[in-house]
Structure formats: C-alpha cells, structure tokens
Design a protein around this motif. Structure first.
Motif, short mmCIF file in Angstrom:
data_model
loop_
_atom_site.label_atom_id
_atom_site.label_comp_id
_atom_site.label_asym_id
_atom_site.label_seq_id
_atom_site.Cartn_x
_atom_site.Cartn_y
_atom_site.Cartn_z
N SER A 37 7.68 10.50 -1.26
CA SER A 37 6.46 10.94 -1.95
C SER A 37 5.26 10.39 -1.18
O SER A 37 4.94 9.21 -1.26
N ASN A 38 4.63 11.25 -0.41
CA ASN A 38 3.46 10.87 0.38
C ASN A 38 2.25 11.72 -0.01
O ASN A 38 2.37 12.95 -0.07
N PRO A 39 1.10 11.11 -0.27
CA PRO A 39 -0.12 11.91 -0.42
C PRO A 39 -0.43 12.61 0.90
O PRO A 39 0.06 12.21 1.97
N LYS A 40 -1.26 13.64 0.87
CA LYS A 40 -1.67 14.31 2.10
C LYS A 40 -2.51 13.36 2.94
O LYS A 40 -3.19 12.47 2.42
N LEU A 41 -2.48 13.55 4.27
CA LEU A 41 -3.21 12.67 5.18
C LEU A 41 -4.69 12.62 4.83
O LEU A 41 -5.32 11.55 4.88
N ASP A 42 -5.28 13.75 4.49
CA ASP A 42 -6.70 13.79 4.17
C ASP A 42 -7.00 12.93 2.94
O ASP A 42 -8.00 12.21 2.89
N ALA A 43 -6.13 13.01 1.95
CA ALA A 43 -6.32 12.21 0.73
C ALA A 43 -6.19 10.72 1.05
O ALA A 43 -6.96 9.90 0.54
N LEU B 223 0.83 -1.20 0.00
CA LEU B 223 0.00 0.00 0.00
C LEU B 223 0.87 1.25 0.00
O LEU B 223 0.60 2.21 -0.74
N ALA B 224 1.91 1.25 0.82
CA ALA B 224 2.79 2.42 0.89
C ALA B 224 3.43 2.71 -0.46
O ALA B 224 3.52 3.88 -0.88
N PHE B 225 3.86 1.67 -1.16
CA PHE B 225 4.47 1.87 -2.47
C PHE B 225 3.46 2.41 -3.47
O PHE B 225 3.78 3.31 -4.26
N LEU B 226 2.25 1.89 -3.46
CA LEU B 226 1.19 2.42 -4.34
C LEU B 226 0.97 3.89 -4.05
O LEU B 226 0.88 4.72 -4.98
N LEU B 227 0.87 4.26 -2.77
CA LEU B 227 0.64 5.66 -2.41
C LEU B 227 1.78 6.55 -2.87
O LEU B 227 1.56 7.68 -3.33
N ALA B 228 3.01 6.05 -2.78
CA ALA B 228 4.16 6.84 -3.23
C ALA B 228 4.07 7.11 -4.73
O ALA B 228 4.36 8.22 -5.19
N THR B 229 3.67 6.10 -5.50
CA THR B 229 3.58 6.30 -6.95
C THR B 229 2.49 7.30 -7.31
O THR B 229 2.64 8.08 -8.26
N ILE B 230 1.41 7.30 -6.56
CA ILE B 230 0.32 8.26 -6.81
C ILE B 230 0.77 9.67 -6.48
O ILE B 230 0.50 10.61 -7.23
N ALA B 231 1.47 9.82 -5.34
CA ALA B 231 1.98 11.15 -4.99
C ALA B 231 3.04 11.61 -5.96
O ALA B 231 3.14 12.81 -6.28
N GLY B 232 3.84 10.68 -6.46
CA GLY B 232 4.94 11.05 -7.34
C GLY B 232 4.54 11.31 -8.77
O GLY B 232 5.10 12.18 -9.44
#
Length: 338
Positions: free
Chosen positions: A311-317, A164-173
C-alpha cells in the motif's frame, strides 16, 4: 556495517586516460558493500572514492539540499520513493539513467536509477505468541483491540524511515481520515513509539529482550535473523505479518548530483551499482532485493516472505503531503490531538 573510508575505485567501462580525481559518494548510514567488490572495481581505473555517510536518508537529502550551491558529493545513493519527489523539486539531482541490467517490473524512480527495493511491514516474535497461545492479528483493526494492548512498537515517522513508510502504508490502505482514526485507537491501546528502528527492534521487541512481540521492521528481517544467528537455525524465530494497509514497498536509487565535479566517474558508479557484483552482494549486506531482474538470491532468503501486494500513496502525494501527514501523526499519537 561498511565503515566510512576512502578507497581507490576503478571506473568500469570508462574511457579515461588520466585520473578522474576524487569521486564523492553521499549515502545513508546503512550503505554497505564488500570491500573486495569495491576493490575489483577500483583496479580498472584510478579514481579515488570518498564515501560520505550522512545519517538516515532524510538527513542525507537535507544535507544535499543545503549544500546545492557547492555540492558536497558527485553521486548519491539511498534516495528512495518517499524522497525522490522532494529531491527533484529541489533540483539537486542530474537526471540519471543506466543501460546496465533490466529492471524488475515496476521498480523505478523518476530521475534516478533504481538499485534495490524492499518492504516495510510488521514482524512478530513467534515464540512469544506460541507461549501466550494468542492468535495473530488478521487486520490492522485487530491491533486496536484489547487482546493486543501494549503489544506493538512502531518507529516515529518524523525520525525513522521505516516509521514513515509504515505511516504512509496505513494512509494508502485506510484513506487519510480512516488512518488517523485508527492511529488514535492504537494510541489508546498502548502503542509504543521508538525513535528509530534500532531502538524498536533491539530494545523493545520481545525477540531481543523487550516487552513488545510486534514491531515495524522489514520483510527480510526473518532471513537476517537466520543469517546472523550464532546457532544454526532451520527456521526463522520471527515472521512477517503482512496485513492489508500495513505493507510499504520501498525503492532506493542512485543518481548524479547536479553540479558535481566528476560526472563521468559518477556515471560509472551508477553503472557499478547496477552491475552484477553489487547486485549480487547487496541482499545480504543491506537486506534489500536487487532491482535488476535475474539476480540470484542467497538461499537464506527462503526465510524472507516477499509480499504480493503493498500500500503506497502516489509519488505526487508523498511529495506534497508527507510533511503534513507526519505533523498530524505527531498530534494524534504523541500529543493526543486531532
């Protein structure tokens, strides 16, 4: 791993004249601290500590939510920045703070107390790349090229926290649209999906006899390879691949559970997790960095390259969109959909 057990745990700094009773601590399955450190803590007061390991962090939080009418724990450790929004929205945590230690800059969790942090990123098998004389990829886009076909294994974000963390990084990046376009290309280039980190690292990763020389793991994994190696190694056999959009900073914390039976003992445990004994021990127990500033690291951490950026999405997202992102990933990568 620290086996589930019931220990007598002292409440450092707590002004208790009688036994506080049983303190129930809910954790994920990776929780580990030396028994002697817990024993030191237990001598100062007579609370009975019950460690309840509840699977991965997502499973742990779900159990906490399902039992909020009659909480199964008094304090919880292991809720991270991908889950804290969900926990706060569900109302299962008592707002928690601690006066113990000064936090590393930027390391905090809303409503909880940060205990440790780390990074999810790609690891590579150095010997495999040297033998094949293949240059390392320099971007996420490289991983979708023919030269890297069938070389990568990732964890399923629906069943794995590093996945999950890696998926979130790719979305933020890459942005949401760009990330899922990239994942579709990765699917076509033979990415393998494992259920969890253990399967990916110990079965599919070429370092451990598998066929994939690139794996989603942690920035501290090379140091752990040296630490646990039977032979004395001067350098790690693996290395971090810190690609833009491929690094996620994870922050884990501890908090009192709303409705818990032992709030005073729970606060003492929060302070213990921020104290020097726990902070010094956790890096080589759970392979995370201490959240309290100024804590010295074991020399083996010279093999752990700490990323300069993530690369982290915002907490709210992450709170409101993660479920949808995981569903879309499943359609794109596992079902060849959009």
């Amino acid at each position: 791993m620290f086996k589930k057990t019931v220990l007598l745990l002292a409440l450092a700094g707590a002004s208790l004249t009688t036994l506080a009773g049983e303190l129930r601590v809910l954790t994920h399955s990776s929780f580990s601290l030396p028994k002697d450190k817990l024993a030191e803590f237990e001598k100062q007061a007579g609370v009975k500590l019950s460690i309840i390991k509840a699977g991965d962090a997502g499973e742990m939080l779900n159990k906490l939510i399902l039992t909020r009418g009659n909480p199964i724990a008094d304090v919880v450790y292991g809720i991270d920045n991908t889950l804290i929004g969900k926990a706060n929205a569900a109302g299962v945590l008592e707002p928690t703070s601690s006066k113990v230690g000064r936090s590393v800059t930027g390391i905090s969790l809303p409503g909880a107390v940060a205990v440790d942090y780390g990074y999810v990123n790609l690891n590579i098998d150095k010997a495999w790349f040297a033998k094949q004389k293949l240059a390392l990829p320099t971007s996420l886009d490289d991983l979708a090229k023919p030269a890297y076909k069938d070389l990568l294994v990732v964890e399923n974000p629906a069943t794995s926290s590093p996945g999950l963390a890696f998926l979130l990084a790719t979305i933020a990046g890459k942005g949401e649209a760009g990330a899922f376009q990239w994942w579709a290309k990765l699917r076509d280039n033979g990415v393998k999906v494992a259920k969890g980190w253990s399967e990916a690292y110990y079965t599919d990763f070429s370092r451990n006899g598998g066929a994939r020389p690139i794996v989603v793991s942690y920035a501290t994994s090379p140091a752990a390879e040296v630490f646990y190696s039977k032979e004395k190694l001067s350098e790690a056999p693996t290395a971090n691949l810190l690609l833009q959009g491929g690094v996620f900073q994870q922050i884990e914390g501890v908090a009192k559970v709303k409705g818990g039976k032992e709030p005073q003992a729970a606060q003492a445990f929060v302070d213990f997790m921020r104290g020097n004994a726990a902070q010094q021990a956790l890096p080589t127990e759970m392979w995370m960095y201490p959240a309290v500033a100024g804590v010295s690291l074991d020399p083996v951490f010279k093999h752990a390259q700490q990323p300069q950026a993530a690369s982290n999405p915002k907490l709210d997202a992450m709170q409101h969109k993660t479920a949808g992102w995981v569903s879309r990933w499943t359609r794109v990568v596992l079902k060849s959909g959009n």
